[in-house]
Design a protein around this motif. Structure first.
Motif, PDB file in Angstrom:
ATOM      1  N   MET B   1       0.906  -1.184  -0.116  1.00 56.99           N
ATOM      2  CA  MET B   1      -0.025  -0.028  -0.143  1.00 56.99           C
ATOM      3  C   MET B   1       1.092   1.220  -0.010  1.00 56.99           C
ATOM      4  O   MET B   1       1.838   1.469   0.759  1.00 56.99           O
ATOM      5  CB  MET B   1      -0.884  -0.061   1.233  1.00 56.99           C
ATOM      6  CG  MET B   1      -1.958   0.911   0.914  1.00 56.99           C
ATOM      7  SD  MET B   1      -3.288   0.743   2.588  1.00 56.99           S
ATOM      8  CE  MET B   1      -4.156  -0.804   2.055  1.00 56.99           C
ATOM      9  N   VAL B   2       0.321   2.281  -0.863  1.00 58.58           N
ATOM     10  CA  VAL B   2       1.283   3.517  -1.259  1.00 58.58           C
ATOM     11  C   VAL B   2       1.121   4.254   0.309  1.00 58.58           C
ATOM     12  O   VAL B   2       0.099   4.418   0.817  1.00 58.58           O
ATOM     13  CB  VAL B   2       0.898   4.241  -2.160  1.00 58.58           C
ATOM     14  CG1 VAL B   2       1.704   5.656  -2.414  1.00 58.58           C
ATOM     15  CG2 VAL B   2       1.112   3.266  -3.472  1.00 58.58           C
ATOM     16  N   PHE B   6       3.530   9.760  -0.151  1.00 55.86           N
ATOM     17  CA  PHE B   6       3.169   9.720  -1.405  1.00 55.86           C
ATOM     18  C   PHE B   6       2.532  10.886  -1.733  1.00 55.86           C
ATOM     19  O   PHE B   6       2.552  11.792  -2.544  1.00 55.86           O
ATOM     20  CB  PHE B   6       3.037   8.462  -2.166  1.00 55.86           C
ATOM     21  CG  PHE B   6       2.694   8.441  -3.651  1.00 55.86           C
ATOM     22  CD1 PHE B   6       3.689   8.268  -4.417  1.00 55.86           C
ATOM     23  CD2 PHE B   6       1.513   8.329  -4.040  1.00 55.86           C
ATOM     24  CE1 PHE B   6       3.462   8.218  -5.698  1.00 55.86           C
ATOM     25  CE2 PHE B   6       1.264   8.543  -5.395  1.00 55.86           C
ATOM     26  CZ  PHE B   6       2.033   8.335  -6.362  1.00 55.86           C
ATOM     27  N   PHE B   7       1.314  10.828  -1.113  1.00 53.68           N
ATOM     28  CA  PHE B   7       0.173  11.860  -1.540  1.00 53.68           C
ATOM     29  C   PHE B   7       0.336  13.323  -0.825  1.00 53.68           C
ATOM     30  O   PHE B   7      -0.260  14.153  -1.623  1.00 53.68           O
ATOM     31  CB  PHE B   7      -1.205  11.149  -0.926  1.00 53.68           C
ATOM     32  CG  PHE B   7      -1.753   9.799  -1.657  1.00 53.68           C
ATOM     33  CD1 PHE B   7      -1.863   9.712  -2.954  1.00 53.68           C
ATOM     34  CD2 PHE B   7      -1.520   8.451  -0.940  1.00 53.68           C
ATOM     35  CE1 PHE B   7      -2.354   8.590  -3.525  1.00 53.68           C
ATOM     36  CE2 PHE B   7      -1.672   7.468  -1.669  1.00 53.68           C
ATOM     37  CZ  PHE B   7      -2.146   7.397  -3.025  1.00 53.68           C
ATOM     38  N   LYS B   9       3.542  14.378  -0.928  1.00 49.28           N
ATOM     39  CA  LYS B   9       4.346  15.199  -1.945  1.00 49.28           C
ATOM     40  C   LYS B   9       3.565  15.503  -3.145  1.00 49.28           C
ATOM     41  O   LYS B   9       3.852  16.671  -3.707  1.00 49.28           O
ATOM     42  CB  LYS B   9       5.213  14.153  -2.385  1.00 49.28           C
ATOM     43  CG  LYS B   9       6.526  13.967  -1.209  1.00 49.28           C
ATOM     44  CD  LYS B   9       7.860  13.365  -1.780  1.00 49.28           C
ATOM     45  CE  LYS B   9       7.687  11.904  -1.849  1.00 49.28           C
ATOM     46  NZ  LYS B   9       9.089  11.085  -2.074  1.00 49.28           N
ATOM     47  N   SER B  10       2.635  14.545  -3.578  1.00 49.56           N
ATOM     48  CA  SER B  10       1.999  15.054  -4.609  1.00 49.56           C
ATOM     49  C   SER B  10       0.965  15.907  -4.596  1.00 49.56           C
ATOM     50  O   SER B  10       0.591  16.815  -5.655  1.00 49.56           O
ATOM     51  CB  SER B  10       1.224  13.449  -5.205  1.00 49.56           C
ATOM     52  OG  SER B  10       2.067  12.379  -5.213  1.00 49.56           O
ATOM     53  N   PRO B  14       2.591  20.803  -3.168  1.00 49.73           N
ATOM     54  CA  PRO B  14       2.533  21.777  -4.401  1.00 49.73           C
ATOM     55  C   PRO B  14       1.385  22.795  -4.097  1.00 49.73           C
ATOM     56  O   PRO B  14       1.623  23.828  -4.514  1.00 49.73           O
ATOM     57  CB  PRO B  14       1.730  20.752  -5.495  1.00 49.73           C
ATOM     58  CG  PRO B  14       2.585  19.523  -5.069  1.00 49.73           C
ATOM     59  CD  PRO B  14       2.559  19.285  -3.958  1.00 49.73           C
ATOM     60  N   TYR B  80       0.459  14.805 -14.107  1.00 53.67           N
ATOM     61  CA  TYR B  80      -0.293  14.206 -13.190  1.00 53.67           C
ATOM     62  C   TYR B  80      -1.388  13.318 -13.620  1.00 53.67           C
ATOM     63  O   TYR B  80      -2.293  12.738 -12.888  1.00 53.67           O
ATOM     64  CB  TYR B  80      -0.923  15.340 -12.394  1.00 53.67           C
ATOM     65  CG  TYR B  80      -0.262  15.980 -11.338  1.00 53.67           C
ATOM     66  CD1 TYR B  80       1.015  16.534 -11.323  1.00 53.67           C
ATOM     67  CD2 TYR B  80      -0.805  15.668  -9.892  1.00 53.67           C
ATOM     68  CE1 TYR B  80       1.394  16.858  -9.980  1.00 53.67           C
ATOM     69  CE2 TYR B  80      -0.264  15.960  -8.845  1.00 53.67           C
ATOM     70  CZ  TYR B  80       1.032  16.820  -8.818  1.00 53.67           C
ATOM     71  OH  TYR B  80       1.912  16.927  -7.695  1.00 53.67           O
ATOM     72  N   VAL B  82      -1.026  10.213 -14.157  1.00 53.73           N
ATOM     73  CA  VAL B  82      -0.839   9.222 -13.564  1.00 53.73           C
ATOM     74  C   VAL B  82      -2.096   8.788 -12.473  1.00 53.73           C
ATOM     75  O   VAL B  82      -2.347   7.570 -12.396  1.00 53.73           O
ATOM     76  CB  VAL B  82       0.556   8.660 -12.937  1.00 53.73           C
ATOM     77  CG1 VAL B  82       0.937   9.530 -11.991  1.00 53.73           C
ATOM     78  CG2 VAL B  82       0.698   7.191 -12.641  1.00 53.73           C
ATOM     79  N   TYR B  83      -2.328   9.907 -11.913  1.00 56.37           N
ATOM     80  CA  TYR B  83      -3.403   9.998 -10.635  1.00 56.37           C
ATOM     81  C   TYR B  83      -4.643   9.547 -11.256  1.00 56.37           C
ATOM     82  O   TYR B  83      -5.557   9.340 -10.512  1.00 56.37           O
ATOM     83  CB  TYR B  83      -3.314  11.140  -9.902  1.00 56.37           C
ATOM     84  CG  TYR B  83      -2.069  11.393  -9.270  1.00 56.37           C
ATOM     85  CD1 TYR B  83      -1.565  10.753  -8.044  1.00 56.37           C
ATOM     86  CD2 TYR B  83      -0.918  12.147  -9.938  1.00 56.37           C
ATOM     87  CE1 TYR B  83      -0.289  10.967  -7.684  1.00 56.37           C
ATOM     88  CE2 TYR B  83       0.343  12.434  -9.273  1.00 56.37           C
ATOM     89  CZ  TYR B  83       0.622  11.799  -8.310  1.00 56.37           C
ATOM     90  OH  TYR B  83       1.626  11.809  -7.554  1.00 56.37           O
ATOM     91  N   HIS B  84      -4.929   9.643 -12.640  1.00 51.87           N
ATOM     92  CA  HIS B  84      -6.182   9.050 -13.052  1.00 51.87           C
ATOM     93  C   HIS B  84      -6.665   7.782 -12.403  1.00 51.87           C
ATOM     94  O   HIS B  84      -7.860   7.478 -12.325  1.00 51.87           O
ATOM     95  CB  HIS B  84      -6.192   9.157 -14.715  1.00 51.87           C
ATOM     96  CG  HIS B  84      -7.488   9.438 -15.325  1.00 51.87           C
ATOM     97  ND1 HIS B  84      -7.497   9.412 -16.690  1.00 51.87           N
ATOM     98  CD2 HIS B  84      -8.834   9.423 -14.640  1.00 51.87           C
ATOM     99  CE1 HIS B  84      -9.010   9.666 -16.895  1.00 51.87           C
ATOM    100  NE2 HIS B  84      -9.673   9.769 -15.704  1.00 51.87           N
ATOM    101  N   LEU B  86      -6.400   6.774  -9.790  1.00 49.80           N
ATOM    102  CA  LEU B  86      -6.896   6.659  -8.629  1.00 49.80           C
ATOM    103  C   LEU B  86      -8.530   6.002  -8.446  1.00 49.80           C
ATOM    104  O   LEU B  86      -8.900   5.429  -7.373  1.00 49.80           O
ATOM    105  CB  LEU B  86      -6.936   7.958  -7.824  1.00 49.80           C
ATOM    106  CG  LEU B  86      -5.733   8.422  -7.250  1.00 49.80           C
ATOM    107  CD1 LEU B  86      -5.802  10.224  -7.152  1.00 49.80           C
ATOM    108  CD2 LEU B  86      -5.342   7.989  -6.047  1.00 49.80           C
ATOM    109  N   ARG B  93     -10.739   3.362   0.651  1.00 51.81           N
ATOM    110  CA  ARG B  93      -9.246   3.524   0.658  1.00 51.81           C
ATOM    111  C   ARG B  93      -9.248   5.125  -0.095  1.00 51.81           C
ATOM    112  O   ARG B  93      -8.300   5.810   0.374  1.00 51.81           O
ATOM    113  CB  ARG B  93      -8.671   2.351  -0.439  1.00 51.81           C
ATOM    114  CG  ARG B  93      -7.237   2.979  -0.787  1.00 51.81           C
ATOM    115  CD  ARG B  93      -6.130   2.705   0.434  1.00 51.81           C
ATOM    116  NE  ARG B  93      -4.860   2.829  -0.184  1.00 51.81           N
ATOM    117  CZ  ARG B  93      -3.992   3.545   0.252  1.00 51.81           C
ATOM    118  NH1 ARG B  93      -4.306   4.145   1.343  1.00 51.81           N
ATOM    119  NH2 ARG B  93      -2.867   3.650  -0.224  1.00 51.81           N
TER     120      ARG B  93
END
Lengths: 208, 355
Positions: B1-2, B6-7, B9-10, B14, B80, B82-84, B86, B93
């Motif tokens: 599990m991430v 990670f989230f 930072k993402s 920002p 961003y 890649v976050y699609h 999710l 989760r």
């Protein structure tokens, strides 16, 4: 397998891509076309990344009606992948592996095949174009997709990785995965025995 | 599990980076200019007065709108995409991930609501704090719903449209365009604080108790408030204009490009000083100070260029502020201080490896 009907994508720059009907069976399909012909536009629409007009179905699942169920079956690698540069590849892989339910053994196997070594611990901001391409490719193979879309997969990566990637595609095909690949390179047609070769020109699709 | 990291930072870092100017301003006002007792008085006033309470609710909603708009536009960026995925995660989760992000990005609102609740318990009552908590829960639900439905659907294409008024943007304006499109909060925060500060100095000067050195000190402070903007300019020129480093541009061209960019950015302060001093000071003195301000800013930019190449220069920049302060105190002519600033600027741009 893949069905596209009444597809249309228009931009305010005046560019328009229109496909009345397209049916692709299982296998490896090549889409050729000049730079800016609309190959990536079509692929991103099929991958469910960008919106479009019309219908796209994969094994009967509609992208418009069941977008998440459809997208679970389609993986995509960009021609020039970009990622948040403050992450490292291991973090990115861990995230993609969780969302696509990919196991550790699959991750390790793909890292070995694509020659992703210790550099996966480095921030993506330090990556060369070729390394970013490898990052995009490994994400495209994670999980259990039915269709993998690879936009210009062989550009910018080294010759050894090109050969490993070719073998990986062939072994994936034997596992039942289909591929939609684009290229503007002339010698690309000799790499695989394609199920179909299509060409996009001036926003229209024709058989190559 | 991430991991949560990670989230953070993402999505969290920002957000704070993009609104850094605003958060510095809030910290400055609430932490430096206000004492605890004043905070308590303001909180009691908010809880007693319906209009004040509504104003706080309005501010909370504005903050919420800025926050969600920022995250939507962030997710629309290609990097961003890649976050699609999710969308593939189970809702519990996703909810846990989003709750972590949301509490961190809304920390300011949460902390203030806790403070209002504490004040309410000890004095005014709990009805309004409870109402505020319900509004916060409502904002969370709307934010989560917005993101949840966004990741289900395809993301919009990045549409490139040509500006009708200025189809071709001159090179000198590229940094201004970058600031207005990528760092609007930074420019707004710096310019508003700078103009307010300078206006304060001028008002004190008009009382008649100070000489022109007071205005010069105000201009020096206003110039150093521009530090984040010049820091961004150096970063922009090194990173995003790196492609143009080997272009055969002569020094005079470089100076002209920088000068246009600087003068446009410093125009509000120059107009303010020009208008206020046109009646209260000798024309020569006013002109002297009007030249002093851009020269100090150009010099500061030069120092930041040196700093970007030699990390130890951070202390040098702080020392420069106090050095100029002393030069002003000891009546060194303003034009001479300005000449030193211009020299630092010229030295920084004459290099072939600078824009």
């Amino acid at each position: 397998m893949l069905e596209v009907q009444h597809f249309k994508k228009a931009y305010n720059t005046g560019f328009e891509l229109a496909i009345e009907s397209l049916q692709l069976p299982k296998g490896i399909h090549l889409i050729k076309g000049e730079n800016g012909s609309g190959k990536s536009t079509l692929l991103k629409a099929i991958a469910g990344i960008h919106p479009f007009e019309g219908k796209i179905l994969l094994s009967g699942i509609s992208l418009t009606k069941e977008p998440v169920r459809y997208r679970r079956l389609v993986n995509y690698s960009d021609a020039e992948p970009v990622f948040p540069d403050f992450l490292n590849l291991d973090e990115l892989i861990a995230f993609a592996a969780e969302t696509k339910k990919a196991g550790k053994s699959q991750v390790d196997h793909l890292k070995t095949v694509l020659g992703i070594g210790a550099f996966s611990k480095n921030p993506l901001s330090s990556y060369s174009t070729g390394m970013l391409k490898k990052a995009g490719l490994i994400l495209a193979f994670l999980g259990n997709p039915s269709l993998i879309i690879l936009d210009e997969p062989f550009t910018t990566i080294d010759a050894a990785t090109q050969e490993h990637l070719r073998k990986l595609i062939l072994s994936s095909v034997t596992d039942g995965i289909s591929f939609l690949i684009t290229s503007h390179l002339a010698d690309f047609e000799k790499l695989f025995s394609y199920t179909s070769i299509l060409e996009i020109s001036n926003g229209k699709l024709k058989n190559g | 599990m991430v991991s949560d990291d990670f989230f953070t930072k993402s999505f969290v870092i920002p957000f704070y980076k993009a609104f850094l100017g605003f958060f510095i301003l809030v910290l400055l006002i609430s932490g430096v200019f206000m004492e605890y007792q004043q905070h308590v008085l303001v909180a009691e006033r908010i809880l007693e007065n319906d209009l004040a309470f509504l104003a706080v609710v309005g501010l909370f909603l504005i903050f919420g709108i800025f926050q969600i708009r920022f995250h939507i536009s962030l997710m629309n960026e290609t990097r961003y995409r890649v976050y699609h995925s999710l969308a593939f995660l189970p809702v519990p989760r996703l909810l846990r991930i989003f709750l972590g992000i949301w509490t961190k990005t809304h920390a300011l609102l949460l902390i203030y609501t806790i403070f209002l609740t504490y004040t309410g318990i000890s004095s005014v009552g709990l009805i309004k704090p409870i109402l505020l908590w319900l509004i916060l829960i409502g904002i969370f639900c709307i934010d989560f719903g917005t993101i949840y439905f966004k990741i289900q659907r395809p993301f919009p294409d990045r549409v490139i449209s040509r500006a009708l008024l200025f189809p071709k943007i001159p090179f000198s304006f590229w940094f201004l365009k970058h600031l207005s499109s990528k760092r609007p909060t930074l420019i707004l925060a710096v310019k508003s604080v700078s103009v307010l500060l300078l206006n304060g100095f001028i008002l004190a000067f008009e009382s008649g108790n100070y000489d022109l050195r007071w205005i010069a000190f105000g201009l020096l402070s206003a110039a150093f408030l521009h530090y984040p903007i010049w820091l961004e300019k150096v970063r922009f020129e090194t990173a995003e204009l790196g492609y143009f480093l080997n272009y055969p541009r002569i020094l005079i061209q470089k100076i002209r490009h920088h000068f246009v960019s600087f003068m446009i950015l410093l125009l509000p302060e120059l107009i303010l000083v020009g208008l206020k001093l046109s009646s209260g000071a000798q024309p020569f003195d006013a002109l002297n100070l009007i030249l002093f301000f851009p020269a100090i800013n150009l010099g500061l930019y030069g120092l930041i260029v040196f700093q970007s190449e030699n990390i130890g220069w951070t202390k040098g920049i702080i020392a420069t502020f106090f050095l100029i302060f002393l030069l002003i105190i000891f009546r060194v002519p303003f034009w001479l201080i300005a000449a030193l600033g211009l020299a630092a600027f010229l030295f920084s741009v004459k290099s072939a490896y600078r824009i």
